[in-house]
Design an enzyme around this catalytic site. Structure first.
Site, mmCIF file in Angstrom:
data_model
loop_
_atom_site.group_PDB
_atom_site.id
_atom_site.type_symbol
_atom_site.label_atom_id
_atom_site.label_comp_id
_atom_site.label_asym_id
_atom_site.label_seq_id
_atom_site.Cartn_x
_atom_site.Cartn_y
_atom_site.Cartn_z
ATOM 1 N N HIS A 21 -33.899 -8.297 21.507
ATOM 2 C CA HIS A 21 -32.909 -7.432 22.161
ATOM 3 C C HIS A 21 -32.769 -7.818 23.629
ATOM 4 O O HIS A 21 -33.756 -7.971 24.335
ATOM 5 C CB HIS A 21 -33.348 -5.967 22.049
ATOM 6 C CG HIS A 21 -32.326 -4.996 22.522
ATOM 7 N ND1 HIS A 21 -32.383 -4.406 23.760
ATOM 8 C CD2 HIS A 21 -31.209 -4.516 21.927
ATOM 9 C CE1 HIS A 21 -31.345 -3.595 23.912
ATOM 10 N NE2 HIS A 21 -30.621 -3.641 22.810
ATOM 11 N N ALA A 56 -19.346 -2.480 22.482
ATOM 12 C CA ALA A 56 -19.908 -2.589 21.137
ATOM 13 C C ALA A 56 -18.752 -2.583 20.157
ATOM 14 O O ALA A 56 -17.658 -2.107 20.461
ATOM 15 C CB ALA A 56 -20.843 -1.419 20.858
ATOM 16 N N GLY A 92 -14.448 -2.377 33.440
ATOM 17 C CA GLY A 92 -15.659 -2.539 34.233
ATOM 18 C C GLY A 92 -15.603 -1.855 35.588
ATOM 19 O O GLY A 92 -16.638 -1.659 36.233
#
Length: 337
Positions: free
Chosen positions: A119, A179, A309
Site C-alpha cells: 500500500h 478512486a 486538487g
C-alpha cells in the site's frame, strides 16, 4: 469524537518514531511519514496518519520488509521495471516515479511498472512529484477486492485509484486523484473512528444492499456505476497484468494475514510536454486554462469554480498554519511510547 489539533512537523515526528520502533529503516520511515502527512494536510484523512497502526502491525508480523533492496531494470530507453522487494509502497512509488522522471528528462517520456510492493498511500503525492519537475505525471495502483462490479453483489476489483498531475507556469499544479469506487475504503475506516454515519451510496452490507452504517460495510460501490467499474478494470490491467502482478480477487488482502507479503503492482508515467509542444507555451496555456475556469460565474451555493486538487491545496495552506486535526484514538496511539 473530539479531534486533537497537531502541528504537521510534530505529527510527522510521531509517525516516524512509531515506524522506526517497528523496525523500519529511518530514511524510509521519513518518506512514509511525509506521504501520510501530505494526505492529512490536504484533508484526505482516509490516507493519513490513521494508517500508521496498520503499517506497524504488518512490519512487526512480517508482511513488510523493513529494509528492502530495490532494483531497477530498464527494458527500453523510456521504460523500466522497479522491484520493491516487499518494502513500504510509499517509498517504492516515490523511487519509481523518480526513475520515470529521469527517463523522461532523457527521452521525453518515462514509464515504470513497480512490482513486489505494498500500500502506497495518496497517489496525489506522486503525481505532484512529477508536476514539481514541470512534467505531466500519471499514477495507478490496484488494491485487493473490495468493490462490487456494476451489476454484481460480490466484490471483485479494489478501489483502484488513478491520479494525474499537470504543471503550470505561475499557478500550483492541477492534481486529480480519485478512486474508481465512490470513495476510498479509508473514508469508511475514518467514519468508524469518528463514530459517524456514511452516505448510502458508499458501500453495501454482506447481502449487497446499501448501508449508512460504516461498521456494516462489506464492499464499496463503483462511482457512476459502469464508468467507475470500467476504469477499475483499466487500472488493474495497467498496475496488475502489465506489471506481471496479481489482479482483482487474487491480490493479498490488506486486512487479515499481516504476515503475508502483498506483492502489489503500480504504474507510473512521467511526460515531458516538450516532446509534443513548446514547454513554456504548454505551461502558460495551463495557467490560462486555470484562469478562465476561475472566471466562470459560480453556480448557486458556490463562491468560485476551482480546478481539480485546488480545494485540497487551500486546506493544506490552512493546516500548515493552524495544525492538522487527528482523532483522539489515533493521536493517543501515535503518542504512546
Amino acid at each position: 469524537m473530539t479531534d486533537v489539533i497537531v502541528a504537521h512537523h510534530q505529527l510527522k515526528e510521531l509517525v516516524g518514531k512509531k515506524l522506526t520502533k517497528a523496525g523500519l529503516r529511518q530514511d524510509h520511515a521519513t518518506v512514509v511519514a511525509d506521504v501520510l502527512i501530505h494526505a492529512d494536510l490536504r484533508g484526505v484523512s482516509s490516507h493519513g496518519v490513521l494508517r500508521t497502526e496498520h503499517y506497524v502491525k504488518r512490519l512487526t508480523e512480517g508482511g513488510l520488509n523493513p529494509s528492502p533492496q530495490f532494483s531497477i531494470r530498464d527494458t527500453t530507453s523510456s521504460a523500466a521495471v522497479f522491484d520493491g522487494d516487499d518494502g513500504m509502497g510509499h517509498v517504492v512509488v516515490k523511487e519509481a516515479m523518480s526513475h520515470a522522471i529521469k527517463l523522461a528528462n532523457k527521452n521525453g517520456i518515462g514509464m515504470v511498472t513497480a512490482i513486489n510492493s505494498s500500500h502506497c498511500g495518496a497517489l496525489s503525492y506522486f503525481a505532484q512529484q512529477a508536476a514539481q519537475h514541470k512534467m505531466i505525471g500519471m499514477v495507478m495502483t490496484h488494491t485487493d477486492k473490495v468493490v462490487v462490479p456494476f451489476g454484481g453483489a460480490d466484490p471483485f476489483f479494489g478501489t483502484n485509484p488513478i491520479a494525474f498531475g499537470f504543471p503550470a507556469l505561475e499557478h500550483k499544479p492541477v492534481i486529480l486523484d480519485m478512486a474508481t469506487s465512490n470513495v476510498a475504503f479509508g473514508k469508511v475506516l475514518h467514519a468508524r473512528e469518528a463514530g459517524t454515519s456514511i452516505p448510502s451510496d458508499w458501500g453495501v452490507d454482506g447481502n449487497g444492499k446499501p448501508t449508512t452504517d460504516p461498521h456494516k460495510v462489506k464492499a464499496l460501490l463503483p462511482f457512476a456505476g459502469p464508468k467507475g467499474y470500467g476504469l477499475a478494470m483499466v487500472v488493474d490491467v495497467f498496475s496488475g497484468l502489465l506489471a506481471g502482478a496479481a489482479f482483482g480477487p487474487h491480490i493479498t488482502a490488506m486486512y487479515g494475514d499481516y504476515s503475508k507479503k502483498r506483492k502489489l503492482g503500480h504504474f507510473l508515467c512521467a511526460i515531458n510536454p516538450a516532446i509534443f509542444t513548446d514547454h513554456d507555451t504548454f505551461l502558460a496555456n495551463m495557467d490560462q486554462m486555470i484562469k478562465e475556469l476561475h472566471e466562470i460565474t459560480p453556480a448557486e451555493g458556490f463562491s468560485k469554480v476551482m480546478v481539480p486538487g485546488e480545494p485540497e491545496q487551500v486546506k493544506e495552506e490552512m493546516r500548515l498554519r493552524e495544525g492538522v486535526p487527528v482523532t483522539e484514538t489515533v493521536y493517543d496511539y501515535l503518542s504512546k511510547e
